[in-house]
Design an enzyme around this catalytic site. Structure first.
Site, PDB file in Angstrom:
ATOM      1  N   LYS A 107     -41.472 -10.605 -36.074  1.00 30.83           N
ATOM      2  CA  LYS A 107     -40.334 -11.340 -35.551  1.00 30.83           C
ATOM      3  C   LYS A 107     -39.082 -10.456 -35.596  1.00 30.83           C
ATOM      4  O   LYS A 107     -38.792  -9.816 -36.620  1.00 30.83           O
ATOM      5  CB  LYS A 107     -40.093 -12.611 -36.356  1.00 30.83           C
ATOM      6  CG  LYS A 107     -41.160 -13.676 -36.148  1.00 30.83           C
ATOM      7  CD  LYS A 107     -41.122 -14.232 -34.733  1.00 30.83           C
ATOM      8  CE  LYS A 107     -42.126 -15.356 -34.561  1.00 30.83           C
ATOM      9  NZ  LYS A 107     -42.061 -15.947 -33.192  1.00 30.83           N
ATOM     10  N   ASP A 138     -41.676  -9.930 -31.336  1.00 32.81           N
ATOM     11  CA  ASP A 138     -41.375 -11.197 -30.676  1.00 32.81           C
ATOM     12  C   ASP A 138     -39.914 -11.549 -30.910  1.00 32.81           C
ATOM     13  O   ASP A 138     -39.495 -11.758 -32.048  1.00 32.81           O
ATOM     14  CB  ASP A 138     -42.283 -12.300 -31.229  1.00 32.81           C
ATOM     15  CG  ASP A 138     -42.050 -13.653 -30.568  1.00 32.81           C
ATOM     16  OD1 ASP A 138     -41.311 -13.719 -29.568  1.00 32.81           O
ATOM     17  OD2 ASP A 138     -42.618 -14.645 -31.060  1.00 32.81           O
ATOM     18  N   GLU A 164     -42.706  -9.392 -26.886  1.00 29.95           N
ATOM     19  CA  GLU A 164     -42.909 -10.778 -26.466  1.00 29.95           C
ATOM     20  C   GLU A 164     -41.588 -11.504 -26.266  1.00 29.95           C
ATOM     21  O   GLU A 164     -40.725 -11.478 -27.151  1.00 29.95           O
ATOM     22  CB  GLU A 164     -43.760 -11.500 -27.513  1.00 29.95           C
ATOM     23  CG  GLU A 164     -44.031 -12.955 -27.205  1.00 29.95           C
ATOM     24  CD  GLU A 164     -44.949 -13.602 -28.230  1.00 29.95           C
ATOM     25  OE1 GLU A 164     -44.820 -14.824 -28.447  1.00 29.95           O
ATOM     26  OE2 GLU A 164     -45.787 -12.892 -28.834  1.00 29.95           O
ATOM     27  N   ASP A 190     -43.863 -15.955 -23.334  1.00 33.57           N
ATOM     28  CA  ASP A 190     -44.319 -17.093 -24.139  1.00 33.57           C
ATOM     29  C   ASP A 190     -43.535 -18.344 -23.745  1.00 33.57           C
ATOM     30  O   ASP A 190     -44.028 -19.204 -23.027  1.00 33.57           O
ATOM     31  CB  ASP A 190     -44.149 -16.773 -25.619  1.00 33.57           C
ATOM     32  CG  ASP A 190     -44.527 -17.947 -26.525  1.00 33.57           C
ATOM     33  OD1 ASP A 190     -45.036 -18.967 -26.020  1.00 33.57           O
ATOM     34  OD2 ASP A 190     -44.299 -17.862 -27.747  1.00 33.57           O
ATOM     35  N   LYS A 214     -50.504 -21.274 -25.646  1.00 35.29           N
ATOM     36  CA  LYS A 214     -50.778 -22.135 -26.791  1.00 35.29           C
ATOM     37  C   LYS A 214     -51.394 -23.433 -26.280  1.00 35.29           C
ATOM     38  O   LYS A 214     -50.902 -24.015 -25.303  1.00 35.29           O
ATOM     39  CB  LYS A 214     -49.498 -22.417 -27.586  1.00 35.29           C
ATOM     40  CG  LYS A 214     -48.840 -21.179 -28.200  1.00 35.29           C
ATOM     41  CD  LYS A 214     -47.544 -21.554 -28.896  1.00 35.29           C
ATOM     42  CE  LYS A 214     -46.960 -20.401 -29.715  1.00 35.29           C
ATOM     43  NZ  LYS A 214     -46.387 -19.343 -28.854  1.00 35.29           N
TER      44      LYS A 214
END
Length: 325
Positions: A107, A138, A164, A190, A214
């Site tokens: 992250k 991400d 991401e 995403d 997801k």
């Protein structure tokens, strides 16, 4: 057709799972679990999501609990370690919880932190994993295009697998992708998939090299597979900080994909101190078989009465949304 609300409430259990490290702004992850003819499923949209969005998560849970799923094409899924926005000195201890994982998602762009902290964190991951480890970052859409370009340059020395959701919008992703393409660092989408009214815009506008999907936010495995087919891009299946029940749904989605070239973000059970079943990675893999909660764990992790009431009220409202669609 959706089952009557009473059928969902009859087996509903609300659990609160404590995390080792604060992640996505929470120290405890709450979820509502229920059982249908096909097994257990999870309803766990984040608390800030409105009912219209959360109802799609409920549709996914109902689909998983009440309907047969696509046949699996593989019996285990390679997964990545997930590194929250922690200090670099804590990275080795955290990675040790992800047994055998050779990929890490890190992250970055955490509000209140600096790019220098991101660089230090990613450097610590590279040092811990060695030259053969794969690292993806991400940003959750928190950079603008210039910030993202600067960050990709600063992080490029660590041989990124991809970045991401570096920016929030599809036009920004497309612009960044054109700027950094010469560096050979792919852009993944995403939020531009799971929170968009037009999830195929990313592929149509050539704004990403791969998709992160997801199962819950996309309404279930069948809908996710339809999206992947229409987009025609490589895919990484990820979790939304799910319990072991939700992770087994994600694994079923990953197992049903015709091709799967990347480790998936389904190793997040290692972020929890406790869970309703064990879905922690072993040698970098998780199984595809369906998880069922342990009775003692359900009791141990039961949420407070007021939180159970909150989730049941939310379940009721989202069921009404689905019934009206």
């Amino acid at each position: 057709m959706i089952p009557p609300l009473a059928d969902l409430i009859d087996s509903a259990r609300v659990v609160a799972l404590p995390l080792h490290t604060r992640f996505r702004g929470v120290d405890t992850r709450e979820a509502l679990l229920f059982e249908g003819p096909e097994g257990w499923a999870e309803f766990s949209p984040f608390a800030e999501y409105a009912d219209a969005e959360a109802a799609t998560w409920l549709a996914a849970a109902i689909d998983f609990a009440w309907r047969p799923q696509p046949a699996p094409l593989r019996d285990r899924i390679g997964v990545n370690a997930t590194v929250p926005a922690i200090g670099a000195e804590r990275v080795p201890t955290l990675l040790a919880r992800f047994a055998g994982c050779r990929t890490a998602k890190v992250k970055v762009a955490e509000p209140g932190q600096t790019l220098a902290e991101d660089v230090a964190r990613v450097r610590a991951v590279r040092e811990a994993m060695g030259p053969e480890g794969r690292i993806r970052v991400d940003a959750n859409g928190l950079w603008n295009v210039d910030e993202a370009e600067h960050a990709v340059h600063a992080l490029s020395e660590f041989d990124l697998e991809y970045v991401e959701q570096p920016c929030a919008t599809v036009p920004e992703l497309a612009e960044l992708r054109s700027r950094v393409k010469y560096m050979g660092i792919p852009v993944a989408a995403d939020e531009s998939i799971r929170k968009s009214s037009d999830p195929l815009a990313v592929a149509r506008e050539k704004a990403a090299d791969l998709l992160v999907v997801k199962a819950q936010p996309l309404g279930g495995i069948t809908h996710a597979l339809q999206l992947v087919t229409a987009a025609g891009l490589p895919v990484v299946v990820s979790s939304a900080l799910d319990t072991a029940i939700g992770l087994s749904q994600g694994a079923a989605l990953a197992a049903a994909l015709p091709t799967l070239d990347y480790d998936c973000g389904l190793g997040t059970a290692s972020l929890f101190q406790d869970d309703v079943a064990d879905r922690r990675p072993v040698d970098g893999w998780i199984p595809v078989d369906r998880a069922a909660p342990d009775g003692a764990a359900l009791d141990r992790l039961s949420a407070s009465v007021d939180r159970r009431d909150w989730w049941l009220a939310r379940l009721t409202r989202c069921h009404e949304v689905l019934a009206a669609r």
